[in-house]
Design an enzyme around this catalytic site. Sequence first.
Site, PDB file in Angstrom:
ATOM      1  CB  SER A  14      -0.880  -0.181   1.155  1.00  0.00           C
ATOM      2  OG  SER A  14       0.564   0.071   2.679  1.00  0.00           O
ATOM      3  CG  HIS A  27      -4.102  -0.815  -1.823  1.00  0.00           C
ATOM      4  ND1 HIS A  27      -4.423  -0.421  -1.477  1.00  0.00           N
ATOM      5  CD2 HIS A  27      -3.940  -1.709  -0.601  1.00  0.00           C
ATOM      6  CE1 HIS A  27      -4.338   0.586  -0.416  1.00  0.00           C
ATOM      7  NE2 HIS A  27      -4.080  -0.398   0.210  1.00  0.00           N
ATOM      8  CE  LYS A  40      -7.454  -0.722   0.787  1.00  0.00           C
ATOM      9  NZ  LYS A  40      -7.676   0.123   1.643  1.00  0.00           N
TER      10      LYS A  40
HETATM   11  N1  PMP Z   1      -4.868  -4.171   3.846  1.00  0.00           N
HETATM   12  C1  PMP Z   1      -4.132  -3.766   3.422  1.00  0.00           C
HETATM   13  C2  PMP Z   1      -2.614  -3.766   2.693  1.00  0.00           C
HETATM   14  C3  PMP Z   1      -4.629  -2.042   2.704  1.00  0.00           C
HETATM   15  O1  PMP Z   1      -4.398  -1.413   2.985  1.00  0.00           O
HETATM   16  C4  PMP Z   1      -5.954  -2.244   3.820  1.00  0.00           C
HETATM   17  C5  PMP Z   1      -6.427  -1.030   4.093  1.00  0.00           C
HETATM   18  N2  PMP Z   1      -5.776   0.309   4.097  1.00  0.00           N
HETATM   19  C6  PMP Z   1      -6.213  -3.358   4.715  1.00  0.00           C
HETATM   20  C7  PMP Z   1      -5.684  -4.674   4.446  1.00  0.00           C
HETATM   21  C8  PMP Z   1      -7.938  -3.203   4.752  1.00  0.00           C
HETATM   22  O2  PMP Z   1      -9.267  -2.870   3.893  1.00  0.00           O
HETATM   23  P1  PMP Z   1     -10.180  -2.434   4.951  1.00  0.00           P
HETATM   24  O3  PMP Z   1      -9.594  -0.623   4.197  1.00  0.00           O
HETATM   25  O4  PMP Z   1     -10.985  -3.152   3.845  1.00  0.00           O
HETATM   26  O5  PMP Z   1     -10.635  -2.610   6.109  1.00  0.00           O
END
Ligand code: PMP
Length: 401
Positions: free
Chosen positions: A188, A216, A247
């Site tokens: 991310s 992502h 997302k």
């Molecule tokens: N895994 C990764 C790599 C993320 O970037 C995120 C969100 N920032 C999540 C999991 C969590 O997803 P959610 O926003 O649906 O809780």
Amino acid sequence: METANPLAYLEQQLAEVREKGLFHYPRVLSGEQRARCVYDGREVVNLSSNNYLGLTDHPELKAAAVQAVERYGAGSGAVRPIAGTMEIHVELEMRLARFKRTEAALVFQSGFTANAGTVSCILGRGDVIVSDELNHASIIDGARLSRAEIKIFPHKDVAAARKLLAEAREEVQGRGGHILLITDGVFSMDGDIAPLPDLVAAAREYGAIMMVDDAHASGVLGDHGRGTVDHFGLHGQVHIQVGTLSKALGGLGGYVAGSRTLIDYLILRARPFLFSTSHPPAVTAVALKALELLEEDDTLVKRLWNNTRYFRDGLARLGYDVSTSQTPIIPVIVGEEKGAVQLSELLFEEGVFAQSVVYPTVPRGKARVRNIVTAGHTRADLDQALDAYARVGTKLGLIRP
Ligand code: PMP
């Protein structure tokens, strides 16, 4: 007798961060989440959301939400295992399993709870988790909650992961423990892609469970956005795939896709599934509609990748260090924290919202401004952003005119 405020220590810690100019309240969005929208009262080109396919304001998603409220009400009223499993929840899980080409799928309240809830319940004391150093916080929290031993390998270093897997095998042999090899599919903060084929081969060799967090990559990588496993042609070789509905899919939620056995076990043991109320029907209807659009047509995915290439090339041409980005997440590495914050703030004044990311989210010396391109951006939006990057970067001495 008056006692001292027991929370005073928090203020001390906050004061340190404030002094460095690193404390910020989140910017506030007026109106809908879009490629061009209004934050803190200023119209900006928005390069900070995870709205990869621009679906957050899609008329069909909004209509699906409204209809679901009218048909099924505002809330689900209970946790899934008690009385909160609605037909629409089950329908979404069947659709997700089909989309991911797995036997089954289970939806969680978020990608965060999908990761944390899964890792924490399938492993326990005596087991070993082998994890990339840049894996998401929800994986780290799940690993800690599991009480398994955690071994961290340097980012994408498969040889190091193999060494840890060999150590882990020694350790678990005899006590009947299990090994989990886990990676983000797309990272991310850097926007690079995991070396999944090599990790899958290593997991197989050492008898480890292979898990990928595709937050992502969902809706971004692979055929019609099916994710990293599809991108690398590894169907059937990754035991646990986590995806997000929050997302690219424009709504909220997370899911686990895998074998029937895995999903049944999560139904039995995953704590966010067991102990936290299920999604309101509107949230589920939005995910179903987004999935339907994605299955039918990959135009948005293609547009996302066209925009990604255009913007990444544009930044690189200006002389910015776009690091190892391979996806719509395109960081501009600045290095020092203050410089990254300053770049982000000056860009904002020029009508471009690209968030700065500093320690502890990224290592010290690797502070950056992170850009996320979406299918919703027009060429004019991206050109405006590149012009702002040219002006501000020259002013700050980050690039040469
Ligand atoms: N895994 C990764 C790599 C993320 O970037 C995120 C969100 N920032 C999540 C999991 C969590 O997803 P959610 O926003 O649906 O809780």
